[in-house]
Design a protein around this motif. Structure first.
Motif, PDB file in Angstrom:
ATOM      1  N   LEU A  40       0.867  -1.174   0.000  1.00 13.59           N
ATOM      2  CA  LEU A  40       0.000   0.000   0.000  1.00 13.59           C
ATOM      3  C   LEU A  40       0.908   1.230   0.000  1.00 13.59           C
ATOM      4  O   LEU A  40       1.545   1.537   1.007  1.00 13.59           O
ATOM      5  N   HIS A  41       0.995   1.908  -1.139  1.00 12.46           N
ATOM      6  CA  HIS A  41       2.032   2.913  -1.352  1.00 12.46           C
ATOM      7  C   HIS A  41       1.889   4.120  -0.439  1.00 12.46           C
ATOM      8  O   HIS A  41       2.856   4.543   0.199  1.00 12.46           O
ATOM      9  N   ASP A  42       0.705   4.722  -0.378  1.00  6.25           N
ATOM     10  CA  ASP A  42       0.564   5.951   0.392  1.00  6.25           C
ATOM     11  C   ASP A  42       0.719   5.709   1.884  1.00  6.25           C
ATOM     12  O   ASP A  42       1.117   6.610   2.637  1.00  6.25           O
ATOM     13  N   GLN A  62     -10.203   5.120   5.940  1.00  4.94           N
ATOM     14  CA  GLN A  62     -11.080   5.339   4.795  1.00  4.94           C
ATOM     15  C   GLN A  62     -10.382   6.204   3.750  1.00  4.94           C
ATOM     16  O   GLN A  62      -9.499   7.002   4.060  1.00  4.94           O
ATOM     17  N   GLY A  63     -10.800   5.989   2.477  1.00  3.77           N
ATOM     18  CA  GLY A  63     -10.223   6.772   1.396  1.00  3.77           C
ATOM     19  C   GLY A  63      -9.710   5.874   0.289  1.00  3.77           C
ATOM     20  O   GLY A  63      -9.919   4.651   0.290  1.00  3.77           O
ATOM     21  N   SER A  64      -9.036   6.484  -0.684  1.00  4.79           N
ATOM     22  CA  SER A  64      -8.472   5.741  -1.813  1.00  4.79           C
ATOM     23  C   SER A  64      -6.991   5.483  -1.566  1.00  4.79           C
ATOM     24  O   SER A  64      -6.252   6.399  -1.196  1.00  4.79           O
ATOM     25  N   HIS A  65      -6.565   4.246  -1.793  1.00  8.44           N
ATOM     26  CA  HIS A  65      -5.177   3.856  -1.553  1.00  8.44           C
ATOM     27  C   HIS A  65      -4.649   3.099  -2.775  1.00  8.44           C
ATOM     28  O   HIS A  65      -5.342   2.237  -3.325  1.00  8.44           O
ATOM     29  N   ARG A  66      -3.414   3.442  -3.182  1.00  6.91           N
ATOM     30  CA  ARG A  66      -2.799   2.769  -4.320  1.00  6.91           C
ATOM     31  C   ARG A  66      -2.113   1.493  -3.836  1.00  6.91           C
ATOM     32  O   ARG A  66      -1.274   1.526  -2.937  1.00  6.91           O
ATOM     33  N   MET A  67      -2.493   0.367  -4.443  1.00  7.00           N
ATOM     34  CA  MET A  67      -1.959  -0.924  -4.038  1.00  7.00           C
ATOM     35  C   MET A  67      -1.293  -1.602  -5.230  1.00  7.00           C
ATOM     36  O   MET A  67      -1.779  -1.509  -6.360  1.00  7.00           O
ATOM     37  N   SER A  68      -0.170  -2.257  -4.979  1.00 11.44           N
ATOM     38  CA  SER A  68       0.478  -3.040  -6.021  1.00 11.44           C
ATOM     39  C   SER A  68       0.801  -4.422  -5.478  1.00 11.44           C
ATOM     40  O   SER A  68       1.037  -4.604  -4.281  1.00 11.44           O
ATOM     41  N   TYR A 301      14.096 -11.533  -1.934  1.00 18.07           N
ATOM     42  CA  TYR A 301      13.921 -10.223  -1.304  1.00 18.07           C
ATOM     43  C   TYR A 301      13.429  -9.232  -2.351  1.00 18.07           C
ATOM     44  O   TYR A 301      13.874  -9.270  -3.499  1.00 18.07           O
ATOM     45  N   GLU A 302      12.525  -8.373  -1.941  1.00 18.75           N
ATOM     46  CA  GLU A 302      12.054  -7.307  -2.820  1.00 18.75           C
ATOM     47  C   GLU A 302      12.272  -5.953  -2.142  1.00 18.75           C
ATOM     48  O   GLU A 302      12.040  -5.800  -0.942  1.00 18.75           O
ATOM     49  N   PHE A 303      12.743  -4.974  -2.935  1.00 21.88           N
ATOM     50  CA  PHE A 303      13.001  -3.628  -2.452  1.00 21.88           C
ATOM     51  C   PHE A 303      12.009  -2.658  -3.093  1.00 21.88           C
ATOM     52  O   PHE A 303      11.434  -2.960  -4.147  1.00 21.88           O
ATOM     53  N   ARG A 304      11.810  -1.515  -2.461  1.00 20.23           N
ATOM     54  CA  ARG A 304      10.912  -0.503  -3.017  1.00 20.23           C
ATOM     55  C   ARG A 304      11.502   0.882  -2.763  1.00 20.23           C
ATOM     56  O   ARG A 304      12.240   1.087  -1.805  1.00 20.23           O
ATOM     57  N   GLU A 305      11.165   1.831  -3.656  1.00 15.91           N
ATOM     58  CA  GLU A 305      11.710   3.176  -3.555  1.00 15.91           C
ATOM     59  C   GLU A 305      11.039   3.933  -2.407  1.00 15.91           C
ATOM     60  O   GLU A 305       9.913   4.385  -2.518  1.00 15.91           O
ATOM     61  N   ILE A 306      11.757   4.061  -1.306  1.00 13.55           N
ATOM     62  CA  ILE A 306      11.243   4.737  -0.126  1.00 13.55           C
ATOM     63  C   ILE A 306      11.481   6.238  -0.234  1.00 13.55           C
ATOM     64  O   ILE A 306      10.666   7.056   0.182  1.00 13.55           O
ATOM     65  N   LYS A 307      12.614   6.603  -0.787  1.00 18.10           N
ATOM     66  CA  LYS A 307      12.977   7.982  -1.064  1.00 18.10           C
ATOM     67  C   LYS A 307      13.545   8.000  -2.476  1.00 18.10           C
ATOM     68  O   LYS A 307      14.018   6.976  -2.959  1.00 18.10           O
TER      69      LYS A 307
END
Length: 341
Positions: A40-42, A62-68, A301-307
């Motif tokens: 959940l990105h946001d 509640q609200g809209s959340h971007r999920m991948s 392992y998976e990485f994601r762009e935090i900054k």
């Protein structure tokens, strides 16, 4: 009275605002896909699917959340989740990733694609404390064991070694229970190269262990506090040195370029060596995914762009099977997920 009413209203508001998002991930044939990464990105929250391909996020506002949803070798699926109550997501099927072998890169004379990629990664290696001096994260570690260790060879020797190393209570729990599931969590604080954690806690265990056994598991929480980022790049340095040494001696290199794909508008290159493969993001030359497989044993392992241009680990798992003669049959699976603040 005013205080009581305010407390009730705040509690009700929190209950109304926090919901659960759950679902199932499969492959294109409808088979459950365990240990896929759901992000959940946001909210900067990640988790891996269980053995049945299921995932469930609690306390989602509640609200809209971007999920991948992603898994190595398969196309990432991204969508927006509208949360107004508890959400049961439609099944998400991940298709195999098409790999592009032709490249537009112009390489220096005599340099192979795999050498170019590893050189670029090596040239851009910077310790985490210089890229991101501080961060906070919640790390969750899950272990599932389905293996009868009572018939383990050289059992007395193993028990003696476990006692010397301070793992006797952990070994007792593993021996007493053919099936064991543990979930532990801890808050981490990274500050200029040093990792500090709060007191880890056990959030789930099947079956229930003794207090001493629980304490023993929580005492040995090195996995939760590990600086995975610097550890992986140290391995890349070693592999690059091996490659260059082999090239100077005109020896055969077991390093191969395996193609590329596009993810979120960025090109990702794949390099394979031995029984491992790494996925590297063009431009910033950060590691996106790492996978090691030998037979049915696997580490991922998976990485994601935090900054911007800083990719930190968001999930990982290791799967070990003992199928050799004279060894107990079964498997041990461990997974870890990081939620960054």
């Amino acid at each position: 009275m005013t205080f009581i009413i305010a407390a009730v209203l705040l509690t009700t508001a929190k209950y109304m605002a926090a919901h659960e998002v759950r679902g199932v991930v499969t492959d294109e044939g409808g088979r459950p896909l365990p240990y896929a990464t759901v992000h959940l990105h946001d909210l900067q929250r990640s988790m891996t699917t269980d053995l049945a391909g299921r995932y469930a996020f609690a306390d989602i506002p509640q609200g809209s959340h971007r999920m991948s949803v992603s898994f190595i070798g398969r196309k990432t699926v991204a969508q927006t989740v509208a949360v107004r109550g508890d959400v049961e997501m439609p099944t998400i099927a991940l298709e195999e990733e098409a790999v592009q072998l032709s490249e537009m890169l112009v390489l220096p004379k005599g340099m192979t694609m795999e050498e170019y990629i590893l050189r670029q990664v090596n040239k851009n290696i910077v310790p985490l404390k210089k890229r991101l001096p501080r961060y906070e994260a919640r790390v969750t570690c899950r272990m599932e064991k389905d293996m009868d260790l009572k018939g383990m060879p050289r059992r007395r020797t193993v028990k003696a070694a476990a006692w010397v190393l301070g793992y006797s209570k952990i070994l007792d729990a593993l021996l007493e229970n053919k099936y064991l599931k543990l979930v532990m969590t801890e808050n981490l604080f990274f500050d200029n190269g040093k990792m500090r954690g709060t007191q880890p806690r056990m959030v789930e265990m099947v079956p229930k262990l003794s207090d001493k056994q629980v304490t023993a598991f929580l005492k040995h929480d090195e996995l939760l506090k590990a600086n995975v980022y610097d550890g992986f790049y140290d391995k890349v340095k070693e592999k690059t040195k091996e490659m260059l040494k082999a090239k100077r001696k005109h020896d055969r290199m077991d390093i191969k370029y395996a193609g590329s794909y596009v993810l979120d508008g960025r090109t990702v290159y794949i390099v394979k060596y031995d029984n491992a493969e790494i996925h590297v993001v063009d431009g910033c030359w950060q590691i996106l995914r790492v996978r090691y497989a030998e037979g049915r044993n696997m580490m991922y392992y998976e990485f994601r762009e935090i900054k911007r241009n800083v990719f930190l680990p968001v999930s990982g798992y290791a799967e070990m099977h003992l199928d050799k003669e004279k060894l107990p049959k079964g498997s041990v699976v461990m997974s870890v997920a990081y939620d960054y603040k």
